[in-house]
Design a protein around this motif. Structure first.
Motif, PDB file in Angstrom:
ATOM      1  N   LEU A 181      -0.484 -85.523 -75.902  1.00  0.00           N
ATOM      2  CA  LEU A 181       0.598 -86.368 -76.414  1.00  0.00           C
ATOM      3  C   LEU A 181       1.941 -85.936 -75.850  1.00  0.00           C
ATOM      4  N   ARG A 182       2.136 -84.643 -75.670  1.00  0.00           N
ATOM      5  CA  ARG A 182       3.384 -84.140 -75.087  1.00  0.00           C
ATOM      6  C   ARG A 182       3.577 -84.633 -73.653  1.00  0.00           C
ATOM      7  N   LEU A 183       2.470 -84.832 -72.923  1.00  0.00           N
ATOM      8  CA  LEU A 183       2.574 -85.381 -71.566  1.00  0.00           C
ATOM      9  C   LEU A 183       3.305 -86.719 -71.577  1.00  0.00           C
ATOM     10  N   PHE A 184       2.961 -87.557 -72.526  1.00  0.00           N
ATOM     11  CA  PHE A 184       3.620 -88.857 -72.630  1.00  0.00           C
ATOM     12  C   PHE A 184       5.100 -88.686 -72.962  1.00  0.00           C
ATOM     13  N   GLU A 185       5.391 -87.845 -73.939  1.00  0.00           N
ATOM     14  CA  GLU A 185       6.788 -87.637 -74.346  1.00  0.00           C
ATOM     15  C   GLU A 185       7.622 -87.060 -73.200  1.00  0.00           C
ATOM     16  N   THR A 186       7.056 -86.083 -72.496  1.00  0.00           N
ATOM     17  CA  THR A 186       7.771 -85.446 -71.385  1.00  0.00           C
ATOM     18  C   THR A 186       8.036 -86.446 -70.263  1.00  0.00           C
TER      19      THR A 186
ATOM     20  N   ARG B   3       8.181 -89.749 -70.514  1.00  0.00           N
ATOM     21  CA  ARG B   3       9.151 -90.750 -70.977  1.00  0.00           C
ATOM     22  C   ARG B   3      10.563 -90.168 -70.969  1.00  0.00           C
ATOM     23  N   ASP B   4      10.714 -88.937 -71.440  1.00  0.00           N
ATOM     24  CA  ASP B   4      12.037 -88.297 -71.448  1.00  0.00           C
ATOM     25  C   ASP B   4      12.587 -88.156 -70.032  1.00  0.00           C
ATOM     26  N   TYR B   5      11.732 -87.733 -69.092  1.00  0.00           N
ATOM     27  CA  TYR B   5      12.172 -87.572 -67.706  1.00  0.00           C
ATOM     28  C   TYR B   5      12.625 -88.908 -67.120  1.00  0.00           C
ATOM     29  N   LEU B   6      11.817 -89.935 -67.315  1.00  0.00           N
ATOM     30  CA  LEU B   6      12.160 -91.241 -66.762  1.00  0.00           C
ATOM     31  C   LEU B   6      13.433 -91.806 -67.393  1.00  0.00           C
ATOM     32  N   ALA B   7      13.635 -91.562 -68.664  1.00  0.00           N
ATOM     33  CA  ALA B   7      14.866 -92.013 -69.332  1.00  0.00           C
ATOM     34  C   ALA B   7      16.074 -91.252 -68.797  1.00  0.00           C
ATOM     35  N   LYS B   8      15.877 -89.968 -68.539  1.00  0.00           N
ATOM     36  CA  LYS B   8      16.979 -89.135 -68.053  1.00  0.00           C
ATOM     37  C   LYS B   8      17.390 -89.529 -66.633  1.00  0.00           C
ATOM     38  N   THR B   9      16.429 -89.774 -65.763  1.00  0.00           N
ATOM     39  CA  THR B   9      16.749 -90.097 -64.371  1.00  0.00           C
ATOM     40  C   THR B   9      17.241 -91.520 -64.197  1.00  0.00           C
ATOM     41  N   LYS B  10      16.795 -92.441 -65.046  1.00  0.00           N
ATOM     42  CA  LYS B  10      17.199 -93.849 -65.000  1.00  0.00           C
ATOM     43  C   LYS B  10      16.954 -94.501 -63.635  1.00  0.00           C
ATOM     44  N   LYS B  11      16.000 -93.945 -62.875  1.00  0.00           N
ATOM     45  CA  LYS B  11      15.746 -94.463 -61.529  1.00  0.00           C
ATOM     46  C   LYS B  11      14.643 -95.503 -61.473  1.00  0.00           C
ATOM     47  N   TYR B  12      13.729 -95.479 -62.395  1.00  0.00           N
ATOM     48  CA  TYR B  12      12.527 -96.283 -62.242  1.00  0.00           C
ATOM     49  C   TYR B  12      12.399 -97.426 -63.238  1.00  0.00           C
ATOM     50  N   GLY B  13      13.019 -97.317 -64.371  1.00  0.00           N
ATOM     51  CA  GLY B  13      12.915 -98.351 -65.384  1.00  0.00           C
ATOM     52  C   GLY B  13      12.747 -97.757 -66.762  1.00  0.00           C
ATOM     53  N   ASP B  14      12.326 -98.591 -67.684  1.00  0.00           N
ATOM     54  CA  ASP B  14      12.189 -98.184 -69.078  1.00  0.00           C
ATOM     55  C   ASP B  14      10.718 -98.076 -69.471  1.00  0.00           C
ATOM     56  N   VAL B  15      10.364 -96.962 -70.074  1.00  0.00           N
ATOM     57  CA  VAL B  15       9.004 -96.796 -70.573  1.00  0.00           C
ATOM     58  C   VAL B  15       8.881 -97.626 -71.843  1.00  0.00           C
ATOM     59  N   VAL B  16       7.952 -98.568 -71.824  1.00  0.00           N
ATOM     60  CA  VAL B  16       7.775 -99.465 -72.959  1.00  0.00           C
ATOM     61  C   VAL B  16       6.474 -99.210 -73.716  1.00  0.00           C
ATOM     62  N   ALA B  17       5.551 -98.456 -73.100  1.00  0.00           N
ATOM     63  CA  ALA B  17       4.277 -98.179 -73.767  1.00  0.00           C
ATOM     64  C   ALA B  17       3.562 -97.027 -73.081  1.00  0.00           C
ATOM     65  N   GLY B  18       2.685 -96.399 -73.839  1.00  0.00           N
ATOM     66  CA  GLY B  18       1.778 -95.394 -73.305  1.00  0.00           C
ATOM     67  C   GLY B  18       0.377 -95.762 -73.731  1.00  0.00           C
ATOM     68  N   ILE B  19      -0.577 -95.603 -72.824  1.00  0.00           N
ATOM     69  CA  ILE B  19      -1.967 -95.950 -73.123  1.00  0.00           C
ATOM     70  C   ILE B  19      -2.852 -94.734 -72.853  1.00  0.00           C
ATOM     71  N   ILE B  20      -3.680 -94.396 -73.812  1.00  0.00           N
ATOM     72  CA  ILE B  20      -4.693 -93.356 -73.649  1.00  0.00           C
ATOM     73  C   ILE B  20      -6.023 -94.066 -73.470  1.00  0.00           C
ATOM     74  N   SER B  21      -6.745 -93.706 -72.395  1.00  0.00           N
ATOM     75  CA  SER B  21      -8.026 -94.338 -72.100  1.00  0.00           C
ATOM     76  C   SER B  21      -9.101 -93.272 -71.967  1.00  0.00           C
ATOM     77  N   PRO B  22      -9.840 -93.000 -73.041  1.00  0.00           N
ATOM     78  CA  PRO B  22     -10.912 -92.005 -72.971  1.00  0.00           C
ATOM     79  C   PRO B  22     -12.045 -92.460 -72.037  1.00  0.00           C
ATOM     80  N   VAL B  23     -12.577 -91.503 -71.299  1.00  0.00           N
ATOM     81  CA  VAL B  23     -13.628 -91.766 -70.319  1.00  0.00           C
ATOM     82  C   VAL B  23     -14.930 -92.238 -70.977  1.00  0.00           C
TER      83      VAL B  23
END
Length: 110
Positions: A21-26, A28-48
């Protein structure tokens, strides 16, 4: 114009952990901080899928239940059951294509 970003994590999640779960938060925080790529609107976990045949892999239905419990308080991370429900193991690039084309199927509308 800002692009919408959906973060996707594929894996066994055997079991899902706080650090998954921290991977998602980290990210999202990085992408928000850099503002280079866009806005994170969702995270999806897909178990194998169970056919991945990893030693000690708990049944997919149980891993799905654990993952759903782990994200139940999140307003942006969801669990998708598509990969677990397939009749065979599916590579991650196929998961990304499926998830990108069907976000509103069972997960929150973005």
């Amino acid at each position: 114009m800002s692009k919408n970003i959906v973060l996707l994590a594929c894996g066994s999640f055997n079991p899902i952990t706080y650090m998954h779960l921290r991977l998602f938060e980290t990210a999202r925080d990085y992408l928000a901080k850099t503002k280079k790529y866009g806005d994170v609107v969702a995270g999806i976990i897909s178990p194998v899928n169970d056919k991945y045949e990893k030693k000690g892999l708990v049944a997919g239905l149980h891993r799905l239940a654990m993952a759903k419990e782990a994200v139940k308080s999140s307003d942006w991370i969801t669990v998708d059951d598509w990969e677990v429900e397939q009749s065979q193991w599916t590579d991650s690039t196929s998961i990304g294509t499926f998830s990108g084309n069907s976000r509103s199927r069972k997960t929150k509308q973005i």
